[in-house]
Design a protein around this motif. Structure first.
Motif, mmCIF file in Angstrom:
data_model
loop_
_atom_site.group_PDB
_atom_site.id
_atom_site.type_symbol
_atom_site.label_atom_id
_atom_site.label_comp_id
_atom_site.label_asym_id
_atom_site.label_seq_id
_atom_site.Cartn_x
_atom_site.Cartn_y
_atom_site.Cartn_z
ATOM 1 N N HIS A 76 0.853 -1.322 0.048
ATOM 2 C CA HIS A 76 0.055 0.008 -0.085
ATOM 3 C C HIS A 76 1.008 1.361 0.269
ATOM 4 O O HIS A 76 0.544 2.191 -0.743
ATOM 5 N N GLU A 77 1.827 1.340 0.860
ATOM 6 C CA GLU A 77 2.608 2.516 1.130
ATOM 7 C C GLU A 77 3.544 2.647 -0.350
ATOM 8 O O GLU A 77 3.758 3.675 -0.743
ATOM 9 N N GLU A 102 -4.669 5.863 -2.892
ATOM 10 C CA GLU A 102 -4.975 4.973 -1.931
ATOM 11 C C GLU A 102 -5.040 3.487 -2.488
ATOM 12 O O GLU A 102 -4.617 2.514 -1.781
ATOM 13 N N HIS A 140 1.795 4.534 -2.935
ATOM 14 C CA HIS A 140 2.158 5.919 -2.831
ATOM 15 C C HIS A 140 3.466 6.303 -3.260
ATOM 16 O O HIS A 140 3.388 7.339 -3.981
ATOM 17 N N TYR A 197 -10.431 6.144 1.158
ATOM 18 C CA TYR A 197 -10.149 4.476 1.297
ATOM 19 C C TYR A 197 -11.225 3.773 0.910
ATOM 20 O O TYR A 197 -11.268 2.712 0.465
#
Ligand code: X8Z
Ligand code: ZN
Length: 616
Positions: A385-386, A413, A389, A525
Motif C-alpha cells: 500500500h505505502e 490509496e 504512494h 479509502y
C-alpha cells in the motif's frame, strides 16, 4: 521587446512575501483591468514554484515531528504548516481574479481549480486564528502518536501503546482481555474533544473565508463533480456491495457466537471489540475463528514469512520487487537510508504507516515511508500500500506541484492495494515465501476468499461512515454534544457493530482513530477499495489474463506495468474520470469487478446463512 504587465510584477512580488504582505501587494494591483489568459498561466507557474518550496519545508518539519515527537518538533511543524496555510489562503484569494477569464489553456484552468481545493486545513483570515489552528493540528497528531493506556496505579513504563494493544486485539480470544484493550485505547481520546471542537470551528471559518460552506464542502468538492453527486455515487456503489457485506457479517456473527458463548446476540450487532481490529475495520485477524474449511492447506502468510526469517526490510524488498518486476524503476538508495522501518525504542513516534515525498522534485527525489514494521501478513499488505504512494510520487514528481496528486485521492490509496491483489499464494510460492502452492481446489479457494473478504469487504462500511460522521460535524448538523452518539449510530447502522455499554459524550471515540486527529480525509479509502478492483481487472486484461479475476497475478508483466505507469504519470493533471478511462476504459466508479472477484465466496456465504436471520 516584450514588456511584463504591471499585474505580473505585482504578483511576483506578492508571492515572494509573507502572506499578509502578499495581501497588501495584491490589493495594490491595478483594479478594473481584466487579466489575460497569459497572466493566469504565469500566476500558476509562480504559485507552483512557491508551493513546491513550502510543501517541502512543511513535509520536512512534519517528518521530524512524526519520527521524533517533542514539544519543539511539534512547534516547528506547526510553524511550517502555518506558513503553508497562509500562503495557500492568499494565493486562492488572489487567483479569484482569474475567475471567468476566457481562453485559459486546460492545464492552467485545472491548476487554478486544484489550487482552490488544495488546503486540507484552510486558514482563517485572522492570522492569530491560523496560528491557533496549526498548533491544535500539530498537537492532536502527537497526542494520538503518544497515546497510551495506563491502568490505575500502573507505572508509566507499564502503560501500553497502540502497538501493544493491537497485539492483544489481533491475537487474544479472551473476551475480557479484548474488552480491556479496546476500552483502554479509547481512553486516549477524551482530552482531544475540546481541541477537536475548536479545530472544527477554526477550520470552518477558514473554509468560509475562502468561499466554501464548510470544510466538508471543500473536501467533497475535490471529485470533479458536484459534491452531492459524489456522495450519491458513494452510496450507489455501497448499495451494490451491501448485500455481500451483510452476508459476511451474518456468517462472522454466527462463528463469533460459537467462539464467545452468551456474548454475541444472534440477531443484533456484533460487539465492537471482537473483530480482531481496534476499529473493527478489517477482520482478517479473526480468520482462524471463521475459517470455512479447517485443516485445508495453510494460507498462513505470517507463519511462512516468519518461518523464512524475513526481516522488516526484507518485506520492503519484496514489495519493491513486485513493482520492478512489472517494469517500474528501482527506488532511490536514499529511500532505504532515510525511511523509518522500525519502531525506535528511545523516543515517541507516530507509528501509523505513511508514505512521504520530502522534495516534490524528480531530481532531488527524496521519498520515504514511516512504518513500525512487524513481520506479518498485514504489514506485507500495508508495505505494498505505502509503496503504491511512493511510486505515484516517483512518476509524477516532474510535474508542476499542483498536479503532484492522485487523479483523486482514492487513486492514490488504490495503487498499492491493486498491486497487493496480485500477491496471491501462487506468487508467494514463486518468490519462495511458500514452499509449495496450496492445491487448486474449491475448499482452498473459499478459504482464501474468506481471508480476502475479511479485509476488503468488511472495510467498506467503515470506509464510508468515517467521513459521513465528519461531514456532518463540519457542517454543524452534528453538534459537539452528540459527537459520540452520532458516531455509534453510524457504526451500528453501517457496520452492524456496537459497544458493550453505551458510550456517552464523556468519551470521544472517533478521536481514537488516527485519521480524525490527523485530519486525513477518509472517503478516499472507500473509493480505493472499489477502484483497486477496477484497476486490477484492467491490469490483468492488459497482461492477457484468462480465467476468473481472483486467479490473476500481474507479477512480472511489463504490459500491465506500462499501463499502470501511464496512470501514475498523469497525476492530477486530468479529471479523474479521464484517468480511470485511460486504464479501465470506463469513466465510472463500479463495484462490479469487486463483486466478480468475490463471486465464489458470495454464493458460498448464501448457502451457509440459509438458516440464519441476517441483519441487525
Ligand atoms: O491509513 C491507511 C494507510 C496509510 S494512507 C496505512 N489506511 C487506512 C487505515 O489504516 O485506516 C490503509 C487502509 C485504511
Ligand atoms: Zn495510504
Amino acid at each position: 521587446m516584450t514588456t511584463t504587465p504591471t499585474f505580473l510584477l505585482v504578483m511576483a512580488l506578492a508571492l515572494s512575501l509573507p502572506a499578509n504582505a502578499a495581501a497588501e501587494a495584491a490589493a495594490k494591483a491595478p483594479t478594473g483591468a481584466t487579466p489575460t489568459a497569459a497572466e493566469a498561466k504565469a500566476f500558476v507557474a509562480k504559485v507552483n514554484e512557491e508551493l513546491k518550496k513550502l510543501y517541502a519545508e512543511a513535509a520536512r518539519a512534519d517528518w521530524v515531528k512524526n519520527t521524533y515527537i517533542t514539544d519543539d518538533t511539534e512547534t516547528i511543524s506547526a510553524q511550517a504548516a502555518e506558513k503553508l496555510m497562509l500562503f495557500q489562503a492568499q494565493a486562492i484569494k488572489d487567483a479569484a481574479r482569474f475567475d471567468g477569464v476566457i481562453g485559459l489553456d486546460a492545464d492552467t484552468a485545472r491548476a487554478l481549480l486544484l489550487l482552490k481545493l488544495s488546503p486540507d486545513l484552510p486558514a482563517p483570515n485572522d492570522p492569530k486564528k491560523t496560528t491557533e489552528l496549526s498548533e491544535i493540528a500539530s498537537k492532536l497528531t502527537s497526542m494520538y502518536g503518544k497515546g497510551k493506556y495506563c491502568r490505575k496505579g500502573e507505572k508509566p513504563e507499564q502503560c501500553r501503546d497502540l502497538e501493544q494493544l493491537t497485539e492483544v486485539m489481533t491475537k487474544s480470544r479472551n473476551y475480557d482481555e479484548l474488552l480491556d484493550a479496546w476500552q483502554g485505547w479509547h481512553t486516549i481520546s477524551p482530552p482531544m474533544k475540546p481541541m477537536y471542537q475548536r479545530y472544527v470551528e477554526l477550520s470552518n471559518e477558514g473554509a468560509r473565508d475562502l468561499g466554501f460552506k464548510d470544510v466538508a464542502a471543500l473536501w467533497r468538492g475535490r471529485y470533479d463533480m458536484a459534491p452531492e453527486a459524489f456522495e450519491a455515487d458513494m452510496d450507489r456503489v455501497w448499495g451494490q456491495l451491501k448485500p455481500l457485506y451483510q452476508d459476511l457479517h451474518c456468517y462472522a456473527r454466527t462463528k463469533l457466537a460459537a467462539a464467545y458463548p452468551g456474548k454475541v446476540k444472534s440477531e443484533g450487532p456484533i460487539p465492537a471489540h471482537l473483530l480482531g481490529n481496534m476499529w473493527a475495520q478489517e477482520w482478517a485477524n479473526i480468520y482462524p475463528l471463521v475459517e470455512p474449511y479447517a485443516g485445508e492447506a495453510s494460507l498462513d502468510v505470517t507463519k511462512a514469512l516468519q518461518g523464512k526469517k524475513k526481516t522488516e526490510v526484507g518485506l520492503v524488498n519484496i514489495g519493491e520487487g513486485f513493482f520492478t518486476s512489472i517494469g517500474l524503476k528501482a527506488l532511490p538508495k536514499s529511500f532505504y537510508e532515510k525511511s523509518l522501518f522500525l519502531k525506535p525504542t528511545d523516543r515517541e513516534v507516530v507509528c501509523h504507516a505513511s508514505a512521504w515525498d520530502l522534495a516534490y522534485d524528480a531530481k532531488a527525489n527524496d521519498v520515504r515511508i514511516k512504518m513500525c514494521i512487524k513481520v506479518d501478513e498485514d504489514n506485507l499488505v500495508t508495505i505494498h500500500h505505502e509503496l503504491g504512494h511512493i511510486y505515484y510520487y516517483e512518476y509524477y514528481n516532474n510535474k508542476p506541484v499542483l498536479f503532484q496528486q492522485g487523479a483523486n485521492d482514492g487513486f492514490h490509496e488504490a495503487i498499492g492495494d491493486a498491486i497487493a491483489l496480485s500477491v496471491n499464494p501462487k506468487y508467494l510460492t514463486t518468490i519462495g515465501v511458500f514452499d509449495k502452492a496450496p492445491a487448486d481446489n474449491e475448499k482452498n479457494l473459499i478459504n482464501l476468499q474468506m481471508k480476502d473478504a475479511l479485509d476488503k469487504i468488511a472495510f467498506l462500511p467503515f470506509g464510508l461512515l468515517m467521513d459521513k460522521w465528519r461531514w456532518d460535524v463540519f457542517s454543524g448538523k452534528t453538534k459537539p454534544a452528540e459527537y459520540n452518539k452520532r458516531w455509534w449510530e453510524l457504526r451500528t447502522q453501517y457496520q452492524g457493530i456496537a459497544p458493550v455499554a453505551t458510550r456517552g459524550e464523556a468519551s470521544f471515540d472517533p478521536g481514537a482513530k488516527y485519521h480524525i486527529p490527523a485530519n486525513v480525509p477518509y472517503a478516499r479509502y472507500f473509493l480505493a477499495r472499489i477502484l483497486q478492483f477496477q484497476m486490477h481487472k484492467a491490469l490483468c486484461d492488459a497482461a492477457g489474463h484468462k480465467g476468473p479475476l481472483h486467479t490473476c497475478s500481474i507479477y512480472g508483466n511489463k504490459k500491465a506495468g506500462a499501463k499502470l505507469q501511464k496512470l501514475l504519470e498523469l497525476g492530477a493533471s486530468r479529471p479523474w474520470p479521464d484517468a480511470l478511462e485511460a486504464v479501465t476504459g470506463t469513466r465510472q466508479l463500479d463495484a462490479q469487478p469487486m463483486l466478480d472477484y468475490f463471486a465464489p465466496l458470495s454464493g458460498w456465504l448464501k448457502e451457509q446463512n440459509k438458516a440464519s436471520k441476517c441483519g441487525w
